[in-house]
Design an enzyme around this catalytic site. Structure first.
Site, PDB file in Angstrom:
ATOM      1  CD  GLU A   1      -2.974  -0.780  -0.107  1.00  0.00           C
ATOM      2  OE1 GLU A   1      -3.061   0.365  -0.582  1.00  0.00           O
ATOM      3  OE2 GLU A   1      -3.608  -1.753  -0.566  1.00  0.00           O
TER       4      GLU A   1
ATOM      5  CE1 TYR B   1      -6.525   3.400  -0.445  1.00  0.00           C
ATOM      6  CE2 TYR B   1      -4.140   3.436  -0.121  1.00  0.00           C
ATOM      7  CZ  TYR B   1      -5.266   2.860  -0.698  1.00  0.00           C
ATOM      8  OH  TYR B   1      -5.143   1.764  -1.503  1.00  0.00           O
TER       9      TYR B   1
ATOM     10  CG  ASP C   1      -8.018   3.745  -4.676  1.00  0.00           C
ATOM     11  OD1 ASP C   1      -9.239   3.772  -4.955  1.00  0.00           O
ATOM     12  OD2 ASP C   1      -7.242   2.876  -5.140  1.00  0.00           O
TER      13      ASP C   1
END
Length: 332
Positions: free
Chosen positions: A25, A108, A126
């Protein structure tokens, strides 16, 4: 994708490795899957768990990151690994709140780790998810102002169970079907409730507010090489752009550019390179020269291949230009 665990693998008892989820990520922020995959596999080969990454010299981590851009991510990656290894016995927290307390983990990334690694009902948003929500609910207001509404839609749709599978599915939907220019609406599982498809506005959404023109900054990069072919390199200060990265000596990057060179030797221009950062365009004039020696108090002498591997793209471009000029002209 090498960081994914499929639903069938989950059914067989396999669970996502939080270390791999976190690493992927962080890499995927501002980076395509194609660009991140090779770096991800190389990172795992060198540092297979968070303890190994924490023990690694920071400069080695930064060098391995070269080419991915947004280098603050690499500094935070190493800092986060140290905290998790030292203070948390190598275990990543499971909640968004605890994850956000770690270096470099924002809203996020915390939601993605919580959902994908621990199946917490966290809402992952996202750019792909924003596009899906904007079209599904025909939100006509432009980004970035419409972000709260898009997040609210995403929160309402996030399930209490299998949140990780759901989060990855919606991101994949945006990446492969609900694409920016040519959405494959006929294949979309949400084609019936999609308000934008019903009104024929899917290609117009999400709308975006006009971006201001990026300013142009200028600078000078200096390539000094010694009789052994080594080049002079420096480590950039931690608190600036490309902080902590291996680089060529260079001037400040301003509208005018220019500064005194690192050594008093016979410099000559070999051309210029251009590079675009998030907030500005850079035009970097490249100067080259041969030195009898490269003083240790000016930086570190490195073989060109090693320097290229360790440098971010803008300095690698400048070094390649100087090396090509040297090969072409045979100049001393």
């Amino acid at each position: 994708m090498p960081w994914r665990v499929s639903p069938s693998e989950r059914d067989a008892g396999h669970r996502p490795d939080p270390f791999r989820v976190w690493l992927s990520e962080v890499m995927l922020q501002q980076t395509t899957v194609a660009a991140a995959t090779g770096h991800f596999l190389r990172f795992l080969a060198r540092w297979p768990d968070v303890h190994a990454l924490a023990r690694a010299p920071r400069e080695a981590v930064l060098a391995e990151w070269a080419g991915l851009g947004y280098y603050a991510r690499a500094r935070n990656l190493h800092a986060c690994a140290n905290v998790v290894s030292r203070d948390l016995d190598g275990r990543f927290p499971e909640t968004e709140k605890e994850l956000r307390a770690l270096p470099g983990i924002g809203a996020y990334t915390a939601a993605a780790i919580a959902a994908i690694a621990f199946d917490r009902p966290a809402t992952v948003v996202d750019g792909n998810v924003e596009r899906v929500m904007a079209r599904l609910f025909a939100e006509a207001a432009p980004l970035p102002g419409v972000k709260p509404q898009l997040r609210a839609h995403a929160e309402r749709l996030t399930p209490q169970s299998r949140a990780g599978d759901y989060a990855q599915a919606v991101m994949d939907l945006g990446a492969t079907i609900c694409t920016p220019r040519n959405p494959a609406c006929g294949l979309c599982p949400w084609r019936t409730p999609c308000a934008a498809r019903a009104s024929g506005t899917q290609l117009d959404l999400p709308a975006r507010a006009p971006k201001p023109a990026k300013p142009v900054r200028r600078g000078v990069a200096y390539v000094a090489h010694d009789p052994r072919g080594r080049v002079l390199t420096v480590t950039r200060p931690d608190d600036g752009l490309l902080g902590g990265m291996r680089a060529l000596p260079s001037s400040d990057w301003t509208e005018a550019g220019g500064s005194a060179p690192p050594l008093a030797i016979d410099w000559r221009p070999v051309g210029e390179v251009r590079h675009t950062f998030t907030h500005f365009h850079l035009v970097l004039k490249v100067m080259a020269a041969k030195a009898r020696a490269l003083p240790a108090d000016c930086g570190e002498a490195m073989a060109p291949d090693a320097a290229l591997r360790a440098m971010p793209s803008v300095f690698a471009k400048a070094l390649r230009l100087a090396l090509e000029d040297l090969q072409r002209t045979g100049s001393d």
